[in-house]
Design a protein around this motif. Sequence first.
Motif, mmCIF file in Angstrom:
data_model
loop_
_atom_site.group_PDB
_atom_site.id
_atom_site.type_symbol
_atom_site.label_atom_id
_atom_site.label_comp_id
_atom_site.label_asym_id
_atom_site.label_seq_id
_atom_site.Cartn_x
_atom_site.Cartn_y
_atom_site.Cartn_z
ATOM 1 N N THR A 1 10.302 17.943 -7.449
ATOM 2 C CA THR A 1 10.087 19.277 -6.727
ATOM 3 C C THR A 1 8.690 19.582 -7.602
ATOM 4 N N ALA A 2 8.341 20.830 -7.623
ATOM 5 C CA ALA A 2 6.841 21.290 -8.034
ATOM 6 C C ALA A 2 6.984 20.948 -9.633
ATOM 7 N N PRO A 3 6.013 20.415 -10.295
ATOM 8 C CA PRO A 3 4.950 19.753 -9.615
ATOM 9 C C PRO A 3 5.126 18.661 -8.954
ATOM 10 N N ALA A 4 5.065 18.387 -7.788
ATOM 11 C CA ALA A 4 5.492 16.993 -6.916
ATOM 12 C C ALA A 4 4.288 15.932 -7.441
ATOM 13 N N ALA B 1 10.909 15.566 -0.583
ATOM 14 C CA ALA B 1 10.058 15.604 -1.735
ATOM 15 C C ALA B 1 8.528 16.116 -1.125
ATOM 16 N N GLY B 2 8.230 16.068 -0.059
ATOM 17 C CA GLY B 2 7.041 16.630 0.486
ATOM 18 C C GLY B 2 5.775 15.638 0.211
ATOM 19 N N VAL B 3 6.191 14.329 -0.066
ATOM 20 C CA VAL B 3 5.184 13.420 -0.315
ATOM 21 C C VAL B 3 5.510 11.955 0.023
ATOM 22 N N PRO B 4 4.765 11.466 0.807
ATOM 23 C CA PRO B 4 4.933 10.305 1.526
ATOM 24 C C PRO B 4 5.517 9.121 0.559
ATOM 25 N N LEU B 5 6.086 8.062 1.021
ATOM 26 C CA LEU B 5 6.181 7.004 0.087
ATOM 27 C C LEU B 5 5.547 5.856 0.712
ATOM 28 N N ARG B 6 4.784 5.204 -0.120
ATOM 29 C CA ARG B 6 3.806 4.132 0.303
ATOM 30 C C ARG B 6 4.321 2.974 -0.210
ATOM 31 N N ASP B 7 4.334 2.002 1.050
ATOM 32 C CA ASP B 7 4.904 0.657 0.847
ATOM 33 C C ASP B 7 3.879 -0.423 0.128
ATOM 34 N N GLN B 8 4.084 -1.258 -0.814
ATOM 35 C CA GLN B 8 3.425 -2.155 -1.335
ATOM 36 C C GLN B 8 4.212 -3.574 -1.213
ATOM 37 N N TYR B 9 3.321 -4.372 -0.762
ATOM 38 C CA TYR B 9 3.698 -5.981 -0.836
ATOM 39 C C TYR B 9 3.160 -6.968 -1.781
ATOM 40 N N GLY B 10 3.948 -7.469 -2.356
ATOM 41 C CA GLY B 10 3.558 -8.116 -3.578
ATOM 42 C C GLY B 10 4.511 -9.219 -4.094
ATOM 43 N N CYS B 11 3.894 -10.217 -4.817
ATOM 44 C CA CYS B 11 4.720 -11.037 -5.385
ATOM 45 C C CYS B 11 4.357 -11.546 -6.866
ATOM 46 N N THR B 12 5.053 -12.249 -7.736
ATOM 47 C CA THR B 12 4.699 -12.618 -8.785
ATOM 48 C C THR B 12 3.491 -13.567 -8.860
ATOM 49 N N GLU B 13 3.504 -14.522 -8.372
ATOM 50 C CA GLU B 13 2.327 -15.334 -7.956
ATOM 51 C C GLU B 13 0.913 -14.677 -7.734
ATOM 52 N N PHE B 14 0.938 -13.641 -6.716
ATOM 53 C CA PHE B 14 -0.291 -13.000 -6.365
ATOM 54 C C PHE B 14 -0.441 -11.610 -6.843
ATOM 55 N N GLY B 15 0.623 -10.957 -7.320
ATOM 56 C CA GLY B 15 0.478 -9.487 -7.780
ATOM 57 C C GLY B 15 0.515 -8.513 -6.503
ATOM 58 N N GLN B 16 -0.425 -7.576 -6.565
ATOM 59 C CA GLN B 16 -0.376 -6.902 -5.302
ATOM 60 C C GLN B 16 -1.262 -7.496 -4.244
#
Length: 491
Positions: free
Chosen positions: A261-264, A287-302
Amino acid sequence: MSAAPLAAALARWAAHTPHRPALEHESGAVTWEQLNARVTRARARYRTAGDRVPGRRVGILGRNHPDTVVALLAVAANGAEPLLYDARATAHERGQVAALAGATTWHTPAGEPAPTPAGPPVTASAVPVAPGPASPVSFGHAPAGQQPPARYFGLVTSGTGGLPKVVRKPWDATLTNAAAFAEAAGYRADDRILCTTPLHHAYAFGVALLPALLTGATLVLAPHPATPAALAAALRRSDATVVQSVPFLYRSLLAVGEPPTAPAPRVCVSAGEPLPAQLARDWLKAAGVPLRDQYGCTEFGQIAYTVGDPGGPMRLMPGVEARLRTEDGSWAVHDPDASGELYLRHDGGPVIYWGLPDLSRTSHIDGWFRTGDTGRLPTPRTVVVEGRTTRRISVAGRKVDPDEVERAVLAAPGVTECRVAAPPEGTEGHGDLFVAFLAVEPGVTETEVRRHVARTLSSYKVPTRFDLRDTLPRTGSGKVHLARLWGELSA
């Protein structure tokens, strides 16, 4: 290149923002000046211990604690190649990893010495920092008589056939990748980044730890493992502007009724397992804030970061290229209608697994790394991940290799057959549990098998449930009939 940019950033923050917190933990806060001083002192301590041979691989049994960060920076600054691994790993697991990486020493920052496969363990406890300014740490140009900083380090990921894999990570490409992600996600120097997953995993390492060190943000280390209630408390206390976590933990926060909640926070990053669209909607509403999807793996990082709704296209990170290998074996770089297995390459060169040269070679085709993921490439710089081609299980964001678990179960006395699997996608428990179906001799109990497996594998690799039978049902082709097993289990 090497880890020089990381240490240059450390010296810069120590000089310009000496009293601002660099790391926060339930044990207290560490300012940039104090972090710089601790790294300087740890370097001297590790040199005395013998960690000054260029390219020597030194294991660090890490946990979510400031002393793990100090040990990592100090070992790299001395020219050794740090191998970051889970402090809760069993002696059996440590031995496998050390043999693959060629590591002869394990450091246990601020903890009890852990058994080491070769040579006595070295304990690197925290050293109190005296008041006053610290001398800047320099990784870029080693003074006379000192070794240059390391060019590589190692992270551990799940493997097949019962063995882990130790990925050789180049510092230059890894730091460039972390900086690019921080810019794409909008990290700022005044951010407070709440890290909720283990530092020895590539996700926390590249999305929380390195971006904080590079941008000057404060890294808040949540206790791990944490119950949903403990995580909610950490979130309340942290005043986090950035949250790094996995769908399982975001779902847990909603379940206990305590989203931020505040501060979100401004940024909430999700990775480690697919982000369900419904969870993203529920989080945004609460929560009023979007979830941002990230695709990664150990070999390449983000690898990629979301540009829209969950399940939609994600934008590839700078320096990462992707292509598809379709069912007919042809390559596709940009075909909105084509789907296939994703292959990658990046500026860090080919993926190298320490101790597994054959795997390093066979993991590539024509210079492209096989991810084991299936998906599409709507444009040359965007990717949609659709599934996996392998059996690996994701449990609360942590990867479990069924082959490794099956081998451990089959080693238990009286076990004759075993099949490990997660509930089918879309069914209750998917993503939160997995089961070992096993055939056993008369008199064998679940308690005996569970205790045997717990002595060999980390706790998160121990099946949630053991289903003991006289025999395992088979299909007409002789394979274990998983659909029947799941049906009988839920009946």
